[in-house]
Write an enzyme that holds these catalytic residues in place. Structure first.
Site, PDB file in Angstrom:
ATOM      1  N   ASP A 319       0.717  -1.207  -0.057  1.00 54.93           N
ATOM      2  CA  ASP A 319      -0.043   0.161   0.130  1.00 54.93           C
ATOM      3  C   ASP A 319       0.928   1.176   0.040  1.00 54.93           C
ATOM      4  O   ASP A 319       0.265   2.407  -0.219  1.00 54.93           O
ATOM      5  CB  ASP A 319      -0.905   0.079   1.238  1.00 54.93           C
ATOM      6  CG  ASP A 319      -2.454  -0.884   1.171  1.00 54.93           C
ATOM      7  OD1 ASP A 319      -2.333  -1.573   0.105  1.00 54.93           O
ATOM      8  OD2 ASP A 319      -2.493  -1.402   2.351  1.00 54.93           O
ATOM      9  N   ARG A 350      -1.992   0.520 -10.280  1.00 57.59           N
ATOM     10  CA  ARG A 350      -1.235   1.636  -9.473  1.00 57.59           C
ATOM     11  C   ARG A 350       0.094   1.688 -10.297  1.00 57.59           C
ATOM     12  O   ARG A 350       0.499   2.718 -10.176  1.00 57.59           O
ATOM     13  CB  ARG A 350      -1.297   1.178  -8.214  1.00 57.59           C
ATOM     14  CG  ARG A 350      -2.317   1.225  -7.379  1.00 57.59           C
ATOM     15  CD  ARG A 350      -2.139   1.321  -5.955  1.00 57.59           C
ATOM     16  NE  ARG A 350      -3.410   1.749  -5.482  1.00 57.59           N
ATOM     17  CZ  ARG A 350      -3.868   1.357  -4.216  1.00 57.59           C
ATOM     18  NH1 ARG A 350      -3.223   0.570  -3.413  1.00 57.59           N
ATOM     19  NH2 ARG A 350      -5.041   1.823  -3.581  1.00 57.59           N
TER      20      ARG A 350
HETATM   21  C1  S3P Z   1      -5.495  -5.510   3.297  1.00 55.20           C
HETATM   22  C2  S3P Z   1      -4.493  -6.250   2.746  1.00 55.20           C
HETATM   23  C3  S3P Z   1      -3.779  -5.617   1.218  1.00 55.20           C
HETATM   24  C4  S3P Z   1      -3.912  -4.476   1.171  1.00 55.20           C
HETATM   25  C5  S3P Z   1      -5.227  -3.853   1.233  1.00 55.20           C
HETATM   26  C6  S3P Z   1      -5.749  -4.089   2.920  1.00 55.20           C
HETATM   27  C7  S3P Z   1      -6.096  -6.249   4.569  1.00 55.20           C
HETATM   28  O1  S3P Z   1      -4.703  -6.229   0.233  1.00 55.20           O
HETATM   29  O2  S3P Z   1      -3.640  -3.851  -0.165  1.00 55.20           O
HETATM   30  O3  S3P Z   1      -5.200  -2.528   1.465  1.00 55.20           O
HETATM   31  O4  S3P Z   1      -6.656  -5.156   5.135  1.00 55.20           O
HETATM   32  O5  S3P Z   1      -5.843  -7.225   4.765  1.00 55.20           O
HETATM   33  P1  S3P Z   1      -4.179  -7.853  -0.192  1.00 55.20           P
HETATM   34  O6  S3P Z   1      -4.901  -8.911   0.949  1.00 55.20           O
HETATM   35  O7  S3P Z   1      -5.045  -8.118  -1.530  1.00 55.20           O
HETATM   36  O8  S3P Z   1      -2.832  -8.054  -0.596  1.00 55.20           O
END
Ligand code: S3P
Length: 433
Positions: A319, A350
């Site tokens: 992120d 992104r």
């Molecule tokens: C998150 C996991 C990440 C992240 C998202 C929030 C979470 O995604 O990019 O903003 O809260 O578990 P992914 O599980 O797709 O990697």
């Protein structure tokens, strides 16, 4: 409801100074909302995320029978359903939130009845096969449309599975733990890269037993959850924009109180330190298993060096990569990102949007299927930025604009409210002009 499109003009800054206490972490707030909705009793969460994504999670658990109240002071109170969610009359709207859609799917897979989850245009383009496959192995019937939302779940009795995660994803891991909590037998998720562990910590806080080994996490089914009181730590992924902004200005001094410092989320602090920034951490404490502390950042007098982010680091920083890339031109040796293919299936592509917007600001940048090369030692010029309706792109380029020549116009600035509605106001407060 879609917010009206807005623009924000970012004027260059001379310095970044001040102290901030940020709204609660988005990832933790989602998990508290969903587990609070499932638990028995009344949970209370101070400093719950103010982002629209977490409001989607609250609206979903409310539609499923939990009673949700948001107080003026930001505290959220949830009267849980005692383990029995009720199928609502209409579809569950997850808005822009992949976390809501994926983690709620896990929670619902074990519940008797049929549930349909929908999202906005961006969420409806994002991959959902990653949750369908393991949940189907556990015994749920999950219908997608060409791998995407709407997601319809015909839930019921599940059996625990042993699952080797093919891509690093905390959302998928958490969905399987939420399903496993209610399944027969034990569910184990093996992950090659240790992704954020808020799901495990939240489950434990609500009273479940979760076992962790070096590369796997297991939960036995049939455990009941009890409501908790908690304070959500400040969101380190929101702090990332300010940390990077402060790191650009020698003489900057920025302090964050009560910031979440979970080691599976705090990798940016190590990267900024490696780039030469000075990061101090004070007053560490633990709240419901989550580390919280005070963080102070000062920029190096000679500017940031440069680095490569790849392998496990790319997954852990996923992120934060847009803002790290956006400040790449201001470093001495540039920022190189690899193994970050997942960036292409976030709220926007992104990788494509970061390179397009960096080029709009006059930068040289090379785009790869799984990352970017952003050379250092470049000057950026104020330009029109297309956020693509993606909150992290809007905020990343607001930070890049602080050191550009001339003003930077962020189009689609309203998208910041997905995770961080206060962003532009706080940026104005700490930017010295
Ligand atoms: C998150 C996991 C990440 C992240 C998202 C929030 C979470 O995604 O990019 O903003 O809260 O578990 P992914 O599980 O797709 O990697």
């Amino acid at each position: 409801m879609q917010a009206a499109a807005t623009e924000r003009l970012i004027a260059p800054a001379r310095n970044i100074e001040g102290s901030l206490r940020l709204p609660g972490d988005k990832s933790i707030s989602h998990r508290y909302a969903l587990l609070g909705g499932l638990a028995s009793g009344t949970s209370k969460f101070e400093n719950f995320s103010t982002g629209a994504d977490c409001t989607s999670s609250l609206a979903c658990v409310s539609a499923l029978g939990a009673r949700v109240t948001r107080k003026d002071d930001g505290t959220v109170e949830i009267v849980g359903t005692g383990g029995a969610l009720t199928p609502p009359a209409s579809a569950l709207d997850c808005g822009n939130s992949g976390s809501t859609m994926r983690m709620l799917s896990g929670l619902l897979a074990a519940q008797p009845g049929s549930f349909t989850l929908v999202g906005d245009a961006s969420l409806s383009r994002r991959p959902m096969e990653r949750i369908r496959k393991p949940l189907a192995q556990m015994g749920a019937r999950v219908e997608l449309t060409e791998g995407h939302a709407p997601v319809t779940i015909h839930g019921g009795r599940l059996t625990g599975i042993d699952y080797i995660a093919p891509i690093p994803s905390a959302q998928v891991k958490t969905a399987l733990l939420f399903a496993g909590l209610q399944a027969d037998g034990t569910t184990t998720v093996h992950e090659a890269v240790r992704t954020r562990d808020h799901g495990e910590l939240a489950l434990r806080a609500f009273g479940a037993k979760v076992d962790r080994s070096l590369d796997s996490v297991s939960i036995a089914g049939g455990q009941l959850l009890t409501a908790i009181d908690g304070a959500v730590p400040g969101d380190i992924s929101s702090a990332a924009f300010f940390l990077c902004a402060a790191a650009l200005f020698p003489g900057s001094n920025l302090i964050f109180d009560a910031l979440g410092l979970n080691p599976t989320r705090a990798t940016l602090l190590d990267v900024l330190t490696a780039l030469g920034a000075h990061i101090g951490v004070l007053n560490l404490e633990e709240k419901n298993g989550e580390l919280v502390g005070t963080v102070q950042v000062n920029a190096p007098p000679k500017g940031l060096t440069g680095t490569t982010v790849s392998g496990a680091l790319a997954a852990q920083l996923i992120d934060e990569l847009p803002v790290l890339a956006a400040i790449g031109p201001y470093t001495q040796n540039g920022i190189r990102i690899r193994d970050a293919r997942e960036l292409r299936v976030k709220e926007s592509d992104r990788i494509a949007l970061v390179s397009r917007n960096l080029r709009a600001m006059g930068a040289e940048v090379d785009e790869f299927e799984d990352g970017l090369d952003v050379p250092g030692g470049q000057t950026l010029y104020g330009a029109e930025i297309d956020s693509g309706g993606d909150h992290r792109i809007a905020m990343a380029f607001a930070v890049a604009g602080l050191r550009a020549q001339g003003g930077t116009l962020i189009r689609g600035a309203e998208s910041a409210a997905i995770s961080f509605p206060e962003f532009f106001e706080l940026l104005d407060r700490v930017a010295v002009r």
